[in-house]
Design a protein around this motif. Structure first.
Motif, PDB file in Angstrom:
ATOM      1  N   LYS A  47      40.183  -6.753  31.021  1.00 26.62           N
ATOM      2  CA  LYS A  47      40.035  -7.620  30.150  1.00 26.62           C
ATOM      3  C   LYS A  47      41.064  -7.178  28.866  1.00 26.62           C
ATOM      4  CE  LYS A  47      35.223  -8.746  30.955  1.00 26.62           C
ATOM      5  NZ  LYS A  47      33.805  -8.491  30.397  1.00 26.62           N
ATOM      6  N   LEU A  48      41.252  -5.997  28.613  1.00 31.23           N
ATOM      7  CA  LEU A  48      42.084  -5.623  27.660  1.00 31.23           C
ATOM      8  C   LEU A  48      43.382  -5.430  27.947  1.00 31.23           C
ATOM      9  CD1 LEU A  48      39.813  -2.650  25.952  1.00 31.23           C
ATOM     10  CD2 LEU A  48      40.572  -4.957  25.083  1.00 31.23           C
ATOM     11  N   LYS A  49      44.060  -5.513  29.263  1.00 30.99           N
ATOM     12  CA  LYS A  49      45.208  -5.440  29.916  1.00 30.99           C
ATOM     13  C   LYS A  49      45.498  -4.099  29.806  1.00 30.99           C
ATOM     14  CE  LYS A  49      46.028 -10.051  30.673  1.00 30.99           C
ATOM     15  NZ  LYS A  49      47.238 -11.228  30.443  1.00 30.99           N
ATOM     16  N   LYS A  50      44.783  -2.744  29.860  1.00 32.82           N
ATOM     17  CA  LYS A  50      45.119  -1.464  29.743  1.00 32.82           C
ATOM     18  C   LYS A  50      45.081  -0.775  31.147  1.00 32.82           C
ATOM     19  CE  LYS A  50      44.442   0.652  26.040  1.00 32.82           C
ATOM     20  NZ  LYS A  50      43.988   1.530  25.196  1.00 32.82           N
ATOM     21  N   PRO A  51      45.984   0.153  31.585  1.00 34.93           N
ATOM     22  CA  PRO A  51      45.992   0.704  32.806  1.00 34.93           C
ATOM     23  C   PRO A  51      44.658   1.587  33.090  1.00 34.93           C
ATOM     24  CG  PRO A  51      47.649   1.802  31.366  1.00 34.93           C
ATOM     25  CD  PRO A  51      47.098   0.563  30.604  1.00 34.93           C
ATOM     26  N   SER A  52      44.344   2.210  31.917  1.00 32.77           N
ATOM     27  CA  SER A  52      43.214   3.299  31.858  1.00 32.77           C
ATOM     28  C   SER A  52      42.453   3.376  30.609  1.00 32.77           C
ATOM     29  CB  SER A  52      43.693   4.710  32.493  1.00 32.77           C
ATOM     30  OG  SER A  52      44.554   5.216  31.493  1.00 32.77           O
ATOM     31  N   LEU A  53      41.298   3.896  30.758  1.00 28.81           N
ATOM     32  CA  LEU A  53      40.402   4.107  29.317  1.00 28.81           C
ATOM     33  C   LEU A  53      39.847   5.513  29.513  1.00 28.81           C
ATOM     34  CD1 LEU A  53      38.747   0.823  28.907  1.00 28.81           C
ATOM     35  CD2 LEU A  53      40.517   1.509  27.486  1.00 28.81           C
ATOM     36  N   SER A  54      39.804   6.087  28.391  1.00 33.16           N
ATOM     37  CA  SER A  54      38.973   7.721  28.373  1.00 33.16           C
ATOM     38  C   SER A  54      37.477   7.165  28.174  1.00 33.16           C
ATOM     39  CB  SER A  54      39.422   8.425  27.130  1.00 33.16           C
ATOM     40  OG  SER A  54      39.065   7.691  26.035  1.00 33.16           O
ATOM     41  N   PHE A  55      36.300   8.253  28.486  1.00 31.34           N
ATOM     42  CA  PHE A  55      35.305   7.751  28.232  1.00 31.34           C
ATOM     43  C   PHE A  55      34.807   7.066  26.692  1.00 31.34           C
ATOM     44  CE2 PHE A  55      30.984   9.956  27.038  1.00 31.34           C
ATOM     45  CZ  PHE A  55      29.975   8.666  27.760  1.00 31.34           C
ATOM     46  N   SER A  56      35.239   7.923  25.835  1.00 27.90           N
ATOM     47  CA  SER A  56      35.143   7.576  24.394  1.00 27.90           C
ATOM     48  C   SER A  56      35.704   5.905  24.275  1.00 27.90           C
ATOM     49  CB  SER A  56      35.737   8.141  23.203  1.00 27.90           C
ATOM     50  OG  SER A  56      36.919   8.244  23.618  1.00 27.90           O
ATOM     51  N   GLU A  57      36.971   5.671  24.700  1.00 29.57           N
ATOM     52  CA  GLU A  57      37.447   4.445  24.732  1.00 29.57           C
ATOM     53  C   GLU A  57      36.764   3.332  25.434  1.00 29.57           C
ATOM     54  OE1 GLU A  57      41.872   5.740  24.350  1.00 29.57           O
ATOM     55  OE2 GLU A  57      41.474   5.446  26.288  1.00 29.57           O
ATOM     56  N   THR A  58      36.177   3.639  26.508  1.00 26.36           N
ATOM     57  CA  THR A  58      35.028   2.756  27.516  1.00 26.36           C
ATOM     58  C   THR A  58      34.078   2.480  26.407  1.00 26.36           C
ATOM     59  OG1 THR A  58      35.918   3.999  29.450  1.00 26.36           O
ATOM     60  CG2 THR A  58      33.765   2.503  29.561  1.00 26.36           C
ATOM     61  N   CYS A  59      33.355   3.245  25.894  1.00 27.80           N
ATOM     62  CA  CYS A  59      32.204   3.241  24.923  1.00 27.80           C
ATOM     63  C   CYS A  59      32.613   2.003  23.726  1.00 27.80           C
ATOM     64  CB  CYS A  59      31.752   4.320  24.491  1.00 27.80           C
ATOM     65  SG  CYS A  59      30.959   5.527  25.845  1.00 27.80           S
ATOM     66  N   GLY A  60      33.880   2.400  23.339  1.00 21.78           N
ATOM     67  CA  GLY A  60      34.133   1.584  22.132  1.00 21.78           C
ATOM     68  C   GLY A  60      34.542   0.277  22.633  1.00 21.78           C
ATOM     69  N   ALA A  61      35.359  -0.158  23.879  1.00 19.16           N
ATOM     70  CA  ALA A  61      35.493  -1.305  24.462  1.00 19.16           C
ATOM     71  C   ALA A  61      34.191  -1.816  24.699  1.00 19.16           C
ATOM     72  CB  ALA A  61      36.436  -0.933  25.783  1.00 19.16           C
ATOM     73  N   ALA A  62      33.107  -1.547  25.316  1.00 21.19           N
ATOM     74  CA  ALA A  62      32.175  -2.233  25.591  1.00 21.19           C
ATOM     75  C   ALA A  62      31.310  -3.010  24.430  1.00 21.19           C
ATOM     76  CB  ALA A  62      31.028  -0.999  26.063  1.00 21.19           C
ATOM     77  N   PHE A  63      31.469  -2.364  23.379  1.00 19.61           N
ATOM     78  CA  PHE A  63      31.191  -2.918  21.986  1.00 19.61           C
ATOM     79  C   PHE A  63      32.150  -4.089  21.611  1.00 19.61           C
ATOM     80  CE2 PHE A  63      28.145   0.170  21.933  1.00 19.61           C
ATOM     81  CZ  PHE A  63      27.130  -0.299  21.267  1.00 19.61           C
ATOM     82  N   THR A  64      33.432  -3.444  21.651  1.00 14.05           N
ATOM     83  CA  THR A  64      34.282  -4.486  21.047  1.00 14.05           C
ATOM     84  C   THR A  64      34.430  -5.756  22.031  1.00 14.05           C
ATOM     85  OG1 THR A  64      35.705  -2.718  20.576  1.00 14.05           O
ATOM     86  CG2 THR A  64      36.856  -4.901  20.812  1.00 14.05           C
ATOM     87  N   LEU A  65      34.065  -5.779  23.132  1.00 12.34           N
ATOM     88  CA  LEU A  65      34.202  -7.069  24.202  1.00 12.34           C
ATOM     89  C   LEU A  65      32.779  -7.425  24.343  1.00 12.34           C
ATOM     90  CD1 LEU A  65      36.510  -5.362  27.014  1.00 12.34           C
ATOM     91  CD2 LEU A  65      37.144  -7.114  24.983  1.00 12.34           C
ATOM     92  N   GLY A  66      31.888  -6.858  23.658  1.00  9.69           N
ATOM     93  CA  GLY A  66      30.631  -7.372  23.863  1.00  9.69           C
ATOM     94  C   GLY A  66      29.968  -8.399  22.818  1.00  9.69           C
ATOM     95  N   PRO A  67      28.796  -8.841  22.693  1.00  8.63           N
ATOM     96  CA  PRO A  67      28.328  -9.882  21.703  1.00  8.63           C
ATOM     97  C   PRO A  67      29.027  -9.777  20.411  1.00  8.63           C
ATOM     98  CG  PRO A  67      26.357  -8.818  22.723  1.00  8.63           C
ATOM     99  CD  PRO A  67      27.859  -7.797  23.059  1.00  8.63           C
ATOM    100  N   LYS A  68      29.354 -10.724  19.810  1.00 13.56           N
ATOM    101  CA  LYS A  68      30.083 -10.788  18.486  1.00 13.56           C
ATOM    102  C   LYS A  68      29.523  -9.832  17.515  1.00 13.56           C
ATOM    103  CE  LYS A  68      32.605 -15.306  18.642  1.00 13.56           C
ATOM    104  NZ  LYS A  68      32.846 -16.367  18.313  1.00 13.56           N
ATOM    105  N   PRO A  69      28.039  -9.929  17.108  1.00 14.01           N
ATOM    106  CA  PRO A  69      27.696  -9.110  16.030  1.00 14.01           C
ATOM    107  C   PRO A  69      27.784  -7.565  16.162  1.00 14.01           C
ATOM    108  CG  PRO A  69      25.990 -10.680  16.954  1.00 14.01           C
ATOM    109  CD  PRO A  69      27.161 -10.979  17.871  1.00 14.01           C
ATOM    110  N   LEU A  70      28.081  -7.266  17.588  1.00 13.90           N
ATOM    111  CA  LEU A  70      28.179  -5.858  17.864  1.00 13.90           C
ATOM    112  C   LEU A  70      29.883  -5.529  17.846  1.00 13.90           C
ATOM    113  CD1 LEU A  70      25.810  -5.261  20.452  1.00 13.90           C
ATOM    114  CD2 LEU A  70      25.400  -4.660  18.041  1.00 13.90           C
ATOM    115  N   GLN A  71      30.936  -6.596  17.941  1.00 13.72           N
ATOM    116  CA  GLN A  71      32.012  -6.297  18.165  1.00 13.72           C
ATOM    117  C   GLN A  71      32.666  -5.390  17.182  1.00 13.72           C
ATOM    118  OE1 GLN A  71      34.140 -10.012  18.646  1.00 13.72           O
ATOM    119  NE2 GLN A  71      33.185 -10.222  20.791  1.00 13.72           N
ATOM    120  N   GLN A  72      32.100  -5.499  15.878  1.00 13.36           N
ATOM    121  CA  GLN A  72      32.869  -4.796  14.612  1.00 13.36           C
ATOM    122  C   GLN A  72      32.635  -3.147  14.791  1.00 13.36           C
ATOM    123  OE1 GLN A  72      30.744  -5.341  10.998  1.00 13.36           O
ATOM    124  NE2 GLN A  72      28.912  -6.387  12.014  1.00 13.36           N
TER     125      GLN A  72
END
Length: 472
Positions: free
Chosen positions: A114-139
């Motif tokens: 979805k982000l068109k990135k080759p790889s993500l770390s553990f913390s980046e994955t956690c942040g991405a889950a919220f960023t790509l999640g429901p609108k109220p949680l994206q922030q």
């Protein structure tokens, strides 16, 4: 009849020609053709890894990460569960830990697409889950990433404290045979300070490679010696408790989680694979590694408790015969292994601190680096000396840090990740996440409570003994 057919064909051709010459139609065709031609983003094709790991190499790396001090603590864990309950508990804990790791990797792979990135770390994955999640949680995406980063730092710092206790306990076990009660466990922890400060000054991972190579050889020797002693003159199974008191189960649960949880190393291993598709699935790197690891945990825990019973200590190496030269060599070698591994674990919190200081460097940066590293090592040694009961320290770290980082956070980000797409048949994934979340919270609060209670009793007891010694 043929004239009528010809006229109809001509009219059809004209209407088709008019349609295809329409700009809107041409635009639609162009977009459709582009959508057909454009392949979905494949993160695996965009990864550039200088020295990628093979599938077998990745299995070896994951096993090395899992089979550390934790496996040596399994007999002590079985002491708190009993033989039968320990086997069942080990399988359940292994399944849950494996599943949460798999959840994180799947979320990372989906987020990369979805982000068109080759790889993500553990913390980046956690942040991405919220960023790509429901609108109220994206922030909250960036904040979640920062929280997980700091959690990782604190977690691996707590492991450093466990390492110091382990080294001090091993030294005391060996030297007490020749010089009984020569020094307290606190003093043995304290004398590790200078060597640890020196090895903690290594700032480049490539300089740690020789230390890791030596540690790998030593740990194989230690495991071989330990397994020999575990199977010599085993008592009958009936001499041991099958199911221990429920009040000690939290210590088993938190120790097992500490032993098995390797969430911090999973994403780096997956990110550096030559064929990342083989990490998950059956048979995949994760499943194969964890089946081997869980089997070894069960064997060491079962036979270690069967051999030593309620005398099983925080590391089974500490139970090896005091007067046997081979056993003493194994204890000292394991202390050396942990000493050499300290620098590698120390790299994790230091990497986080260095990253946060980017842009704030001064002309005294070298001095600042030395001061920070010396300070962190000193704090880890001080905490270890204050709470030197290895079994309780491992249980506390597993309960507070690894249950949160390895169980609770994965189910939270999986829930956020699935929120808009649904949770499967009858809400299966939501029910499963709630169950794992409850397990992590039970391990967190009950394990922390029992561990802290034991530490307070130990601390009070040691203070009382010191007071009596002074009066004498």
């Amino acid at each position: 009849m043929s004239k009528e057919k010809d006229s109809v064909d001509i009219e059809n051709f004209k209407s088709t020609a008019d349609l295809t010459s329409n700009p809107g139609f041409q635009s639609s065709i162009s977009i459709a053709s582009k959508a057909i031609d454009e392949k979905p983003y494949n993160p695996f094709e965009h990864r550039t890894v200088e020295h990628p790991n093979s599938t077998i190499g990745s299995v070896v790396h994951l096993l090395k990460a899992c089979l550390g001090t934790g496996i040596l603590a399994m007999p002590g864990a079985f002491k708190n569960s009993g033989l039968a309950a320990g086997i069942v508990g080990t399988i359940i804990a292994g399944f849950v830990c494996t599943h949460t790791v798999a959840m994180v990797v799947r979320i990372a792979q989906d987020s990369c697409v979805k982000l068109k990135k080759p790889s993500l770390s553990f913390s980046e994955t956690c942040g991405a889950a919220f960023t790509l999640g429901p609108k109220p949680l994206q922030q909250f995406g960036p904040k979640v990433k920062s929280i997980v980063d700091y959690s990782m730092t604190v977690t691996y710092f707590s492991v450093l404290c466990v390492y110091v206790v382990f080294i001090g306990s091993s030294l005391k076990e060996v030297l007490d045979f020749y010089y009984p009660e020569f020094m307290s466990i606190q003093a043995y922890c304290a004398i590790t300070l200078v060597p640890l400060v020196l090895i903690g000054q290594i700032r480049n991972l490539k300089y740690l490679v020789p230390f890791s190579a030596i540690a790998n050889v030593f740990i194989l020797i230690v495991f071989s010696i330990t397994m020999y002693y575990l199977f010599v003159d085993l008592p009958p199974v009936t001499d041991r408790v099958m199911v221990a008191s429920v009040t000690t189960w939290p210590l088993f649960m938190s120790t097992a989680i500490f032993a098995m949880e390797g969430i911090g190393v999973v994403m780096p291993i997956e990110n550096e694979m030559r064929n990342p598709k083989r990490f998950l699935g059956c048979p995949g790197v994760l499943n194969v590694s964890m089946i081997i690891a869980i089997t070894l945990y069960g064997i060491v825990g079962f036979f270690g408790y069967l051999q030593y019973g309620d005398e099983a200590k925080g590391s089974v190496t500490l139970n090896l015969p005091e007067g046997d030269i081979i056993a003493q060599a194994a204890k000292l070698l394991m202390a050396v292994v942990i000493f050499l591994s300290y620098a590698l674990q120390f790299y994790v919190p230091m990497e986080m601190i260095t990253r946060t200081r980017k842009g704030k460097e001064s002309k005294y940066e070298n001095f600042v680096q030395v001061a920070i590293r010396t300070g962190l090592v000193t704090v880890s040694v001080a905490i270890a000396a204050a709470f030197p009961n290895l079994e309780l320290v491992i249980s506390f770290v597993g309960a507070v840090f690894f249950s949160t980082l390895g169980l609770l956070i994965p189910v939270v980000i999986d829930t956020v990740h699935r929120w808009e797409d649904g949770f499967g048949f009858c809400g299966y994934h939501m029910i499963k996440n709630i169950i794992i979340g409850l397990i992590s919270l039970i391990a967190l609060f009950s394990g922390a409570y029992v561990s802290i209670e034991g530490m307070i009793q130990d601390f009070g007891g040691s203070s009382h003994e010191s007071h009596n010694a002074t009066l004498t």
